[in-house]
Design a protein around this motif. Structure first.
Motif, mmCIF file in Angstrom:
data_model
loop_
_atom_site.group_PDB
_atom_site.id
_atom_site.type_symbol
_atom_site.label_atom_id
_atom_site.label_comp_id
_atom_site.label_asym_id
_atom_site.label_seq_id
_atom_site.Cartn_x
_atom_site.Cartn_y
_atom_site.Cartn_z
ATOM 1 N N ILE A 86 0.841 -1.200 0.000
ATOM 2 C CA ILE A 86 0.000 0.000 0.000
ATOM 3 C C ILE A 86 0.872 1.245 0.000
ATOM 4 O O ILE A 86 0.631 2.201 -0.739
ATOM 5 C CB ILE A 86 -0.951 -0.010 1.212
ATOM 6 C CG1 ILE A 86 -1.996 -1.124 1.040
ATOM 7 C CG2 ILE A 86 -1.640 1.343 1.362
ATOM 8 C CD1 ILE A 86 -2.956 -1.251 2.199
ATOM 9 N N SER A 87 1.922 1.232 0.809
ATOM 10 C CA SER A 87 2.829 2.381 0.874
ATOM 11 C C SER A 87 3.525 2.603 -0.460
ATOM 12 O O SER A 87 3.653 3.727 -0.936
ATOM 13 C CB SER A 87 3.876 2.173 1.978
ATOM 14 O OG SER A 87 3.252 2.036 3.236
ATOM 15 N N ALA A 88 3.971 1.503 -1.077
ATOM 16 C CA ALA A 88 4.694 1.613 -2.344
ATOM 17 C C ALA A 88 3.827 2.179 -3.453
ATOM 18 O O ALA A 88 4.288 2.956 -4.287
ATOM 19 C CB ALA A 88 5.225 0.246 -2.759
ATOM 20 N N PHE A 89 2.541 1.813 -3.455
ATOM 21 C CA PHE A 89 1.642 2.278 -4.504
ATOM 22 C C PHE A 89 0.988 3.626 -4.179
ATOM 23 O O PHE A 89 0.304 4.189 -5.021
ATOM 24 C CB PHE A 89 0.525 1.252 -4.745
ATOM 25 C CG PHE A 89 0.970 0.045 -5.504
ATOM 26 C CD1 PHE A 89 1.517 0.166 -6.778
ATOM 27 C CD2 PHE A 89 0.840 -1.224 -4.965
ATOM 28 C CE1 PHE A 89 1.922 -0.950 -7.486
ATOM 29 C CE2 PHE A 89 1.241 -2.349 -5.669
ATOM 30 C CZ PHE A 89 1.783 -2.205 -6.933
ATOM 31 N N SER A 90 1.181 4.129 -2.961
ATOM 32 C CA SER A 90 0.474 5.329 -2.526
ATOM 33 C C SER A 90 1.328 6.595 -2.553
ATOM 34 O O SER A 90 0.952 7.619 -1.999
ATOM 35 C CB SER A 90 -0.076 5.137 -1.098
ATOM 36 O OG SER A 90 -0.980 4.054 -1.053
ATOM 37 N N LEU A 91 2.500 6.522 -3.176
ATOM 38 C CA LEU A 91 3.384 7.681 -3.207
ATOM 39 C C LEU A 91 2.706 8.857 -3.904
ATOM 40 O O LEU A 91 2.084 8.715 -4.940
ATOM 41 C CB LEU A 91 4.684 7.321 -3.936
ATOM 42 C CG LEU A 91 5.544 6.245 -3.260
ATOM 43 C CD1 LEU A 91 6.771 5.960 -4.118
ATOM 44 C CD2 LEU A 91 5.970 6.687 -1.872
ATOM 45 N N ARG A 92 2.860 10.045 -3.314
ATOM 46 C CA ARG A 92 2.241 11.248 -3.874
ATOM 47 C C ARG A 92 3.313 12.139 -4.488
ATOM 48 O O ARG A 92 4.429 12.228 -3.990
ATOM 49 C CB ARG A 92 1.515 12.035 -2.784
ATOM 50 C CG ARG A 92 0.443 11.248 -2.040
ATOM 51 C CD ARG A 92 -0.310 12.175 -1.113
ATOM 52 N NE ARG A 92 -1.259 11.453 -0.291
ATOM 53 C CZ ARG A 92 -2.183 12.047 0.461
ATOM 54 N NH1 ARG A 92 -2.240 13.363 0.498
ATOM 55 N NH2 ARG A 92 -3.032 11.345 1.177
ATOM 56 N N LEU A 93 2.935 12.803 -5.579
ATOM 57 C CA LEU A 93 3.850 13.772 -6.168
ATOM 58 C C LEU A 93 3.916 15.028 -5.319
ATOM 59 O O LEU A 93 4.912 15.743 -5.309
ATOM 60 C CB LEU A 93 3.385 14.127 -7.587
ATOM 61 C CG LEU A 93 3.360 12.952 -8.577
ATOM 62 C CD1 LEU A 93 2.835 13.419 -9.934
ATOM 63 C CD2 LEU A 93 4.759 12.366 -8.737
ATOM 64 N N SER A 94 2.843 15.284 -4.576
ATOM 65 C CA SER A 94 2.774 16.428 -3.670
ATOM 66 C C SER A 94 1.721 16.111 -2.621
ATOM 67 O O SER A 94 0.914 15.189 -2.795
ATOM 68 C CB SER A 94 2.401 17.702 -4.435
ATOM 69 O OG SER A 94 1.033 17.686 -4.783
ATOM 70 N N PRO A 95 1.673 16.859 -1.506
ATOM 71 C CA PRO A 95 0.655 16.602 -0.482
ATOM 72 C C PRO A 95 -0.768 16.712 -1.010
ATOM 73 O O PRO A 95 -1.700 16.144 -0.428
ATOM 74 C CB PRO A 95 0.940 17.687 0.568
ATOM 75 C CG PRO A 95 2.380 18.022 0.386
ATOM 76 C CD PRO A 95 2.632 17.893 -1.087
ATOM 77 N N ALA A 96 -0.938 17.447 -2.113
ATOM 78 C CA ALA A 96 -2.287 17.647 -2.665
ATOM 79 C C ALA A 96 -2.692 16.553 -3.649
ATOM 80 O O ALA A 96 -3.819 16.551 -4.138
ATOM 81 C CB ALA A 96 -2.349 19.011 -3.356
ATOM 82 N N THR A 97 -1.783 15.617 -3.934
ATOM 83 C CA THR A 97 -2.091 14.574 -4.909
ATOM 84 C C THR A 97 -3.246 13.705 -4.440
ATOM 85 O O THR A 97 -3.233 13.173 -3.327
ATOM 86 C CB THR A 97 -0.859 13.676 -5.151
ATOM 87 O OG1 THR A 97 0.203 14.479 -5.657
ATOM 88 C CG2 THR A 97 -1.192 12.579 -6.156
ATOM 89 N N VAL A 98 -4.255 13.575 -5.273
ATOM 90 C CA VAL A 98 -5.413 12.739 -4.967
ATOM 91 C C VAL A 98 -5.311 11.399 -5.697
ATOM 92 O O VAL A 98 -5.553 10.342 -5.114
ATOM 93 C CB VAL A 98 -6.725 13.452 -5.355
ATOM 94 C CG1 VAL A 98 -7.917 12.494 -5.204
ATOM 95 C CG2 VAL A 98 -6.937 14.690 -4.505
ATOM 96 N N TYR A 99 -4.928 11.454 -6.961
ATOM 97 C CA TYR A 99 -4.868 10.233 -7.752
ATOM 98 C C TYR A 99 -3.465 9.615 -7.650
ATOM 99 O O TYR A 99 -2.632 9.714 -8.557
ATOM 100 C CB TYR A 99 -5.243 10.528 -9.207
ATOM 101 C CG TYR A 99 -6.689 10.927 -9.356
ATOM 102 C CD1 TYR A 99 -7.705 9.978 -9.243
ATOM 103 C CD2 TYR A 99 -7.048 12.257 -9.577
ATOM 104 C CE1 TYR A 99 -9.040 10.348 -9.350
ATOM 105 C CE2 TYR A 99 -8.378 12.634 -9.693
ATOM 106 C CZ TYR A 99 -9.363 11.673 -9.586
ATOM 107 O OH TYR A 99 -10.695 12.038 -9.701
ATOM 108 N N THR A 100 -3.213 9.000 -6.498
ATOM 109 C CA THR A 100 -1.971 8.263 -6.314
ATOM 110 C C THR A 100 -2.008 7.026 -7.221
ATOM 111 O O THR A 100 -3.047 6.701 -7.813
ATOM 112 C CB THR A 100 -1.802 7.803 -4.862
ATOM 113 O OG1 THR A 100 -2.861 6.862 -4.564
ATOM 114 C CG2 THR A 100 -1.884 8.974 -3.895
#
Length: 299
Positions: free
Chosen positions: A33-47
């Motif tokens: 889950i952590s590996a697939f949930s990386l965000r480009l920014s704190p505002a990223t919704v579509y991880t």
């Protein structure tokens, strides 16, 4: 006026989808889950994870449009999104452009890994002993695809004396884990054309993804020397049916070991035929497999 029975059916479908996603997220390892949930920014919704889950929703919903699946996800499946203020406040736009951009960034490798992790996660609860050998039922099928030029180039349609069909044809080989019934990611390719694949090629690629010492069950289409040899070489145990002609040819060279309750057991050091070696030049000339052959009297 809406049809009450139809509305009830839609509600049940939404509940089933929610339960399915809850199950996926429950059994998926935290590291995945952590590996697939990386965000480009704190505002990223579509991880990456959110994008993959919404693509899954789109497929389970019958291939609906991007607008429809984003609206459906926001309205009924908020658990697919990361913790985000816009999601919590219900202010995230239903415009699918953000989701569309996110899905185009997905690599084939990432999508395949996601499928593999989900299958493994759903199978794991059925096997308390991690060292226990798992049994997989393997079979093949074909799919007729949408009649588009793009698909027809990759998956050529069938041809006969009257010409070519309009339907692109894909060949698949799938393994289902016996106890859980969970299907693994299939191997697929063209059924026809210069770059077509065979059942033998597909199962040889599929077994590379199975745990060592798996037990493989398959029909007579896979009961050929090349496939059995590759499965045994990959440290798997096989229980395959044989075609009548292959059974008769093998029994002529086999040794009858025992007969119990009308079931005859033969033993054979199976070696490739001249034809096998001609059509499969990658097979070593000294290839051989020790096999047991079972036959019920009268069959």
């Amino acid at each position: 006026m809406s049809n009450p029975s139809s509305a009830q059916s839609n509600i049940a479908s939404e509940q089933q989808l929610s339960s399915a996603f809850d199950l996926i997220l429950k059994h998926m390892p935290d590291s995945a889950i952590s590996a697939f949930s990386l965000r480009l920014s704190p505002a990223t919704v579509y991880t990456t994870l959110t994008t993959l889950l919404i693509l899954t929703l789109q497929r389970l919903s019958g291939g609906c449009s991007l607008e429809t699946v984003v609206r459906e996800a926001l309205a009924n499946h908020s658990q697919l999104f990361p913790d985000n203020k816009r999601v919590r406040d219900g202010t995230l736009s239903e415009n699918p452009s953000g989701f569309s951009r996110a899905r185009l960034k997905l690599s084939v490798e990432t999508t395949e890994k996601f499928c593999d992790i989900i299958s493994e996660s759903l199978i794991r609860p059925y096997h308390g002993d991690l060292q226990e050998s798992k049994t997989y039922v393997i079979d093949g099928t074909t799919l007729a695809l949408a009649p588009t030029d793009e698909l027809a180039k990759v998956y050529p349609p069938a041809r006969n004396q009257y010409g070519q069909s309009v339907w692109p044809v894909m060949q698949l080989t799938v393994a289902h884990e016996l106890i859980s019934g969970v299907a693994l990611r299939p191997e697929f390719g063209a059924m026809y054309g210069a770059d077509n694949t065979s059942e033998a090629e597909q199962i040889e690629n599929l077994i590379k993804r199975l745990p060592i010492n798996s037990i493989l069950l398959a029909d007579s289409g896979y009961g050929i020397f090349r496939v059995v040899y590759r499965c045994v070489l990959a440290k798997h145990n096989v229980i395959f049916r044989l075609s009548n002609s292959r059974f008769k040819a093998m029994v002529r060279s086999a040794r009858l070991v025992d007969t119990v309750d009308g079931i005859q057991k033969y033993e054979l050091l199976w070696k490739p035929s001249v034809k096998d070696l001609k059509h499969n030049p990658e097979l070593p000339g000294d290839a051989q497999v020790l096999v047991n052959i079972y036959s019920k009297t009268g069959n």
